[in-house]
Design a protein around this motif. Sequence first.
Motif, PDB file in Angstrom:
ATOM      1  N   ILE A   1       0.843  -1.202   0.000  1.00 38.27           N
ATOM      2  CA  ILE A   1       0.000   0.000   0.000  1.00 38.27           C
ATOM      3  C   ILE A   1       0.874   1.247   0.000  1.00 38.27           C
ATOM      4  N   LEU A   2       1.877   1.264   0.897  1.00 35.74           N
ATOM      5  CA  LEU A   2       2.725   2.450   0.988  1.00 35.74           C
ATOM      6  C   LEU A   2       3.484   2.672  -0.317  1.00 35.74           C
ATOM      7  N   ALA A   3       3.949   1.572  -0.910  1.00 35.85           N
ATOM      8  CA  ALA A   3       4.617   1.698  -2.211  1.00 35.85           C
ATOM      9  C   ALA A   3       3.649   2.263  -3.234  1.00 35.85           C
TER      10      ALA A   3
ATOM     11  N   ALA B   1       4.131   5.654  -5.264  1.00 40.76           N
ATOM     12  CA  ALA B   1       4.150   5.647  -6.730  1.00 40.76           C
ATOM     13  C   ALA B   1       3.131   6.633  -7.275  1.00 40.76           C
ATOM     14  N   TYR B   2       1.963   6.681  -6.655  1.00 41.68           N
ATOM     15  CA  TYR B   2       0.891   7.585  -7.087  1.00 41.68           C
ATOM     16  C   TYR B   2       1.366   9.033  -6.992  1.00 41.68           C
TER      17      TYR B   2
ATOM     18  N   HIS C   1       6.961  -0.752  -8.891  1.00 43.55           N
ATOM     19  CA  HIS C   1       8.142  -1.608  -8.935  1.00 43.55           C
ATOM     20  C   HIS C   1       9.407  -0.789  -8.719  1.00 43.55           C
ATOM     21  N   HIS C   2       9.396   0.378  -9.344  1.00 44.93           N
ATOM     22  CA  HIS C   2      10.536   1.266  -9.299  1.00 44.93           C
ATOM     23  C   HIS C   2      10.827   1.753  -7.887  1.00 44.93           C
ATOM     24  N   ILE C   3       9.764   2.010  -7.141  1.00 40.92           N
ATOM     25  CA  ILE C   3       9.897   2.723  -5.881  1.00 40.92           C
ATOM     26  C   ILE C   3       9.774   1.784  -4.688  1.00 40.92           C
ATOM     27  N   HIS C   4       9.594   0.491  -5.009  1.00 41.02           N
ATOM     28  CA  HIS C   4       9.267  -0.470  -3.966  1.00 41.02           C
ATOM     29  C   HIS C   4      10.324  -0.529  -2.867  1.00 41.02           C
ATOM     30  N   GLY C   5      11.565  -0.537  -3.279  1.00 39.14           N
ATOM     31  CA  GLY C   5      12.657  -0.641  -2.301  1.00 39.14           C
ATOM     32  C   GLY C   5      12.637   0.512  -1.318  1.00 39.14           C
TER      33      GLY C   5
END
Lengths: 111, 678
Positions: free
Chosen positions: B413-415, B419-420, B528-532
């Motif tokens: 959710i936070l990812a 991303a949003y 995906h990009h910001i997941h880490g």
Amino acid sequence: MELMITPWLAEPGLVHFLIVSALLLSLGLMAVLSRRNVIMVLMGVELILNSANINLIAFSRYTSLSLEGQMIALFVIIIAAAEAAVALAIVLNMYSRFNTVHLDEIDSLKG
Amino acid sequence: MFTQLPLIILVLPLLGFLLLIFLGKRLPRKGDWLAAGLLITALALSLSLLISKLAGQPDESFTQTFRWLAIGTHTIHFGITIDNLSAVMLVVVTLVSSLVHLFSIGYMKDDPRYSRYYAYLGLFSFSMLGIVLTSNLLFMYIFWELVGISSYLLIGFWYEKKSASNAANKAFIVNRVGDFGMFLGIMILFVNFATFSFKEIFDLVEAGQLPYGSTGWLTTAGLLIFCGAIGKSAQFPLQVWLPDAMEGPTPVSALIHAATMVAAGVYLVARMFPMLTADALLVIAYIGAITSFLAASIALTQFDIKRVLAFSTISQLGYMILALGVGAYTAGFMHLVTHAAFKAGLFLGAGSVIYAMHQVLHAQNDHHTDAQDVRNMGGLKSKMPVTYYTFLMFTLAISGIPLTSGFLSKDEILAGTLAYSTLNGHWLLPLLGFVVAGMTAFYMFRLLLLTFHGNPSDRERISAIKESPLVMTLPLIVLATVSLFVFYSFNPFGAADGWLYQAIERPISMVPNMLQPVDAGIFEEAVHHIHGTAMVLSILFALSGILLAIGMYYWKKIKAENLVQRTGVLYDLSFNSWYFDELYDRIFVSGLFLLTRISKWFDEHIIDAIVNSSAWVSRGIASVAGLFDTNIVDGLVHATAASADRAGSMLSKIQTGKIQTYLVYVIFSFLVLFILFI
């Protein structure tokens, strides 16, 4: 000839009876209207009734009505007896209420 | 199989309800085995359904409809839909429900209305399964109201308590506000599309038909239907009923006000997702974020164990709504599933503690001490080991610590929010999300430490505490087990590899192109990009919350009292739930009273004045008429009477009262007549 002189004296006919009856009626009326004593008034009423009876019987005898008039006369006598009983009861009550049997003293219905 | 089995699952709890409500008292053990047995059967059937669905036809959606009634040219159907979403929800609902049934055998065993309690649980389970399975909006609404009424019955289950019956009323009435909006939304769609069916509505929207031909109405309809979710899922501004709903029995709170019913709002948004426009979704996201922040801030300072959990529930529901709003559909739904398990566990754990406290207080003849206030607990760890360790597990899960189910879903959710914000620039959403993650970790550990660690408030009382029976601890163990990551994904750091994530796919939006939310592909790419980054941040926030809690309540390095004084107004706001109840009291209740006072004034001064003046006028008319009456009409009447009187008194002279005079009149008149007529 005979017939011309004596008819109403020799042989009493219907007219005689009617005259007697009329006399009786007048006497009865006289008694009813003029006597002060209520008993006398009642006796006057009886006279009137009996005058009517005489009439009935006379008509029954001299006309073709045969026995019917006499029958009615008998009824009248019986009813007169009953009426006398009722009337006397009224008189008794009247006496006990007003202490008098004089009709001129009883005028509580005076307007 | 996918059409008959759901019907059987749906009918089983209804059967339990009917049997128990009519025969409950005559059944052996008052029928608890029957209710629990039916629900466990339903659970087994749901599991087999889910497994065969996912193994066999994971991409299919099965719908079966029955004609329900025909009005004019419209035919209304009752239909059930089995897709991955409803199959997963079936398992969640029946799992929590059957565990709550088991738990209640211990918790409610001395209650005089034991069988009715199980009957109500059955009614609730039936209605909830109805919401999950229905294929059209009308039946969604009907089941929606059915869960509302069973929630009402269960909150007010101990209706002898004034606070419980008030709370039941409040829950029902506040929900009514939201349901009103939902009904309007459904009607807008029905008037325009002449159908209630989700699929047909989506098809029509996809074909370019819009309500009243305008995109604004499409957004409005979506938001109005979302109003229903605001009510049921206790979102801002209708969140006030849920904390009060804790007056119900604790297992009920676990089932209805934590795991299933309140998640119905989230489920509704998920179902309606294809027709929600980007604008509607943005509103939804903000409402979710605000709710989750408000509720978390309130939970920081509460002392009632169930109230903390209630606010935490509102906060987590806010998360799910936020996730759906930003388009992190799968993450939101996954959080619903994981949250259902660990929050039901938290409530049942709290129930276990309250039950133990009650037993002791009852034995000590103490009727004043609040069995739910954490200040009366402390040091329960050694006394209730099973409850403690399962509670710890749930607390770790809700705080989003790795290796738990909560970490997987919350992290997604936070990812998603992050991303949003990179795509759309709404940076407030992820900010609130991360802050709430920290706050959640803090208040949950605060609750855990105050309840189970530290010094007992009353040594004698705490030493008498005993662990709850197996029938109560077993559900805790089951729920603690399914709060582990392995049930959702074999990779503890990546929910995206798990079966649930694969099974639940964000549906394709049907709205016109310019109103489309961010495309799923682009969004996934951004996530995906910001997941880490999101993962690191979420762990950091959670750990700092936990550290703060431990520092304050375990090591006592930071004095809580000092912090209270330092934060003054903020503390007051939090402790008093931001004064929402008072605010609503001031606005709506007092507003209503003001309105009645105005109406009263209007009545007394305007309506009464009109009535009085019309009375005054008619009195005037009447007195004129009265004058006419007394003088003219009565005069005529009196004149008639007077003339009659005068004539009478003149004629009465004739009446001498002497009978013989009368006789003379009679005879005289007779003679006159005689002469005249003969």
